[in-house]
Design a protein around this motif. Structure first.
Motif, PDB file in Angstrom:
ATOM      1  N   ALA A 185      21.647  53.252  71.536  1.00 27.21           N
ATOM      2  CA  ALA A 185      22.194  54.503  71.028  1.00 27.21           C
ATOM      3  C   ALA A 185      22.119  55.693  71.147  1.00 27.21           C
ATOM      4  N   THR A 206      27.421  58.367  70.529  1.00 25.23           N
ATOM      5  CA  THR A 206      27.216  57.576  71.037  1.00 25.23           C
ATOM      6  C   THR A 206      27.583  56.926  72.311  1.00 25.23           C
ATOM      7  N   ALA A 207      27.226  56.876  72.934  1.00 24.86           N
ATOM      8  CA  ALA A 207      27.567  56.247  73.907  1.00 24.86           C
ATOM      9  C   ALA A 207      28.859  55.424  74.115  1.00 24.86           C
ATOM     10  N   LYS A 208      28.944  54.474  73.445  1.00 23.24           N
ATOM     11  CA  LYS A 208      30.300  53.098  73.612  1.00 23.24           C
ATOM     12  C   LYS A 208      31.458  53.963  72.315  1.00 23.24           C
ATOM     13  N   SER A 209      30.609  54.883  71.409  1.00 23.92           N
ATOM     14  CA  SER A 209      31.663  55.510  70.795  1.00 23.92           C
ATOM     15  C   SER A 209      32.737  56.688  71.228  1.00 23.92           C
ATOM     16  N   GLN A 215      28.681  45.486  72.331  1.00 21.73           N
ATOM     17  CA  GLN A 215      30.287  46.221  72.778  1.00 21.73           C
ATOM     18  C   GLN A 215      29.768  47.219  71.273  1.00 21.73           C
ATOM     19  N   PRO A 240      22.018  59.570  73.941  1.00 21.35           N
ATOM     20  CA  PRO A 240      22.743  60.065  74.141  1.00 21.35           C
ATOM     21  C   PRO A 240      22.317  61.974  73.122  1.00 21.35           C
ATOM     22  N   TYR A 241      22.024  61.088  72.258  1.00 18.63           N
ATOM     23  CA  TYR A 241      21.061  62.707  70.980  1.00 18.63           C
ATOM     24  C   TYR A 241      19.840  62.751  72.220  1.00 18.63           C
ATOM     25  N   ASP A 258      27.128  49.630  69.111  1.00 16.37           N
ATOM     26  CA  ASP A 258      25.785  50.580  69.246  1.00 16.37           C
ATOM     27  C   ASP A 258      25.404  50.771  67.409  1.00 16.37           C
TER      28      ASP A 258
END
Lengths: 510, 102
Positions: free
Chosen positions: A53, B27-30, A33, A56-57, A35
């Motif tokens: 993680a 980041t995805a979880k953030s 849970q 997205p970048y 990253d």
């Protein structure tokens, strides 16, 4: 409970809470849970992103509309996003490992080298041109900035394609250029869209339009009329012409020289040549039309004047021939021999000729009455006595059709006076004077008196000669006026009255 | 990432929540954690919470202050007791329990 026991219980509760937090954190890490992890190191805390993680970048960089690269300080491409490869039209795999400078236009390569040198000190940005694989160029804005990666010095490069921006700048510059031309044009020029609505117009055209006309249909902004008959046989209206011509121009046809006139307003009555051609886009499609109105008002006025003059000339030539014929017949009837005929006929022709001279001087427009009288009476003035003949009256300009009859009347009176009246002696005096009852009337009354004095004693003739007949006839029928001849003993007095037409211009000259 | 905040409603008389969410960029979880905590606050704590979102990439020194070891982490400073929750905060029941909201 002792204080010691309470303190131990408090510490125990705090430790329990911290243990729960730690267990929760470990559980969260174990369950995937989180990253990122924070690691305390000799250089302070460092955040380590866990596997996945960075996605997205990566997506952000891959999908951005700018080219994004990481290069070594010597310009070697270490990483490039797909977009930059697309901009160059090359395979991404062929790009990494090459020198970025090879893709610059030759003139920009030295500048790129300078950018590499100074980028370590701070971000640097320049406009340059890149060469695509197909050798075509595209303008770009290149930003270079220092990018330390794990202690290795690198540079980040962002490449923004500014082709559209440049094109917009070019269009804007072209617009400004076009606008300045439009403003300088002396002829009215109007630019319309495909529907015939005005999108732009020259200053001269703005002044012609009845009201602000941007966005208005051409036919509504300019009230044009043509004498050209349409299929129904009536004159075309403004909207018809504009609509029709715009349609033709938008179809790509050039329409030239349709004569129109502007109706109403301060510029009403002006004549124009209406020409139109297609307004072409970059891909040569007609996106509207350009209309030019060439002012031909002076030409039209000249043509009209010429038409009237030709008709007038035709009329006058016929009239003059009739007058000459009539004079010849009457003179012949009243002449006893060839010599007297010749003398009288020559004098009368001469009077006609003088009248023509006066008309020619005025360009066959209106002539000055005083000038006419002076010209006809000039041969009778004694060289040493200018007071014998007095010509006096307000300036009066008379229409061409009155000039010939009046000159003949003056000639007859002068010839008669030279034979039998005041001009036959050195003591005789002649006064030609007139008054004009202007009074604001459209056709003011001219009262002219021919007064002879101090000549031989006047005897009323037994019968009217040709001269008297000519005077009576001319004043009554040619000038539609009245004549009264008074044979006083000390000199003849002839009183003429006729209306002076204003139609061709002001009666009072000067 | 800038701090996001809604001023507490001081006149309500209810407990005011001071929350800090520590994230790592987007980041995805953030991103999910930011969405989850904002939604929950707007539903349960409207007008009486202050939430700041801190990007550890931009301010890594704050991790030491809070003794963080993972991100995202939500820290409840008020009302006491202090509580921290690690993860994307998608387990709503656990988050509500952690915040002490019934």
């Amino acid at each position: 409970m002792s204080a010691g026991v309470m303190e131990i219980q408090g510490e125990l509760a705090a430790l329990k809470a911290r243990l729960e937090d730690a267990e929760e954190t470990l559980e969260a890490i174990r369950m995937g849970q989180v990253d990122a992890l924070v690691v305390h190191g000799p250089h302070g805390d460092q955040v380590y992103t866990l596997k996945g993680a960075q996605e997205p970048y990566r997506l952000l960089v891959e999908r951005m509309q700018e080219g994004a690269l990481t290069i070594a300080p010597d310009g070697t491409v270490l990483y490039s996003n797909r977009r930059f490869a697309e901009l160059l039209g090359v395979q991404l795999e062929a790009l990494v490992g090459t020198q970025l400078s090879v893709h610059f236009h030759a003139k920009d390569k030295p500048e790129f080298q300078r950018m590499l040198e100074v980028a370590a000190g701070g971000p640097v940005r320049r406009e340059v041109s890149f060469v695509r694989k197909d050798r075509s160029l595209f303008p770009a804005l290149v930003s270079v900035n220092a990018l330390p990666i794990d202690g290795i010095s690198g540079l980040s490069v962002i490449v923004t394609d500014i082709t559209d921006h440049k094109r917009a700048q070019e269009i804007e510059a072209a617009e400004r250029f076009t606008r300045s031309i439009l403003e300088q044009l002396t002829d009215p020029v109007i630019v319309c869209d495909r529907d015939g609505r005005i999108t732009n117009l020259s200053r001269a055209a703005e002044q012609l339009a009845a009201a602000p006309s941007i966005g208005v249909k051409l036919g509504e902004a300019f009230r044009l009329r043509t004498d050209r008959a349409d299929t129904a046989g009536s004159g075309c209206s403004a909207a018809d012409i504009a609509e029709e011509i715009v349609k033709e121009a938008v179809r790509g046809k050039t329409v030239q020289g349709v004569e129109v006139r502007l109706a109403g307003g301060t510029n009403g009555g002006q004549h124009f040549l209406f020409s139109a051609g297609p307004l072409l886009s970059r891909d040569q499609k007609a996106i509207g039309c350009i209309v030019t109105l060439t002012d031909i008002t002076p030409r039209k006025r000249f043509e009209e004047q010429q038409r009237i003059l030709l008709a007038e000339l035709n009329h006058r030539v016929k009239n003059n021939l009739a007058v000459v014929y009539s004079i010849a017949m009457q003179t012949l009837r009243n002449s006893t021999d060839l010599a007297s005929f010749s003398s009288a006929f020559e004098g009368r022709l001469n009077a006609l000729s003088l009248a023509h001279n006066v008309l020619t001087q005025s360009g066959w427009q209106r002539a000055d009455l005083k000038t006419l009288a002076e010209q006809v009476l000039a041969p009778y003035r004694a060289a040493d006595d200018t007071r014998a003949i007095r010509i006096d009256g307000p300036p009066v300009s008379i229409s061409p059709q009155f000039v010939l009859p009046l000159s003949l009347v003056f000639h007859e009176l002068a010839t008669n006076s030279a034979k039998y009246g005041a001009l036959s002696t050195s003591t005789g005096e002649l006064t030609v004077a007139w008054t004009l009852d202007a009074g604001g009337a459209a056709e003011p009354l001219l009262a002219l008196s021919w007064t002879e004095r101090n000549g031989p004693k006047v005897v009323r003739p037994e019968r009217a000669g040709f001269g008297t007949t000519l005077i009576n006839y001319t004043i009554a029928y040619e000038l539609d006026g009245e004549v009264a001849l008074d044979y006083r003993e000390d000199g003849l007095v002839c009183a003429l009255k006729f209306l002076v037409r204003r139609a061709d211009g002001p009666v009072l000259a000067g | 990432m800038s701090a996001q905040a809604a001023l507490p409603n001081e006149g309500s008389g209810s407990a005011v929540y001071i929350l800090s969410l520590y994230v790592t960029g987007h980041t995805a979880k953030s991103i999910r954690a930011v969405e989850n905590v904002r939604r929950l606050c707007e539903e349960k704590l409207v007008g009486r919470y202050k939430l700041e979102v801190i990007d550890l990439y931009q301010q890594p020194e704050l991790a030491a202050r809070e003794q963080l070891i993972a991100a995202p982490t939500l820290v409840k400073s008020l009302p006491l007791p202090c509580k921290r929750m690690v993860g994307d905060l998608s387990n709503r029941t656990r988050v509500l329990a952690g915040l002490g909201i019934g």
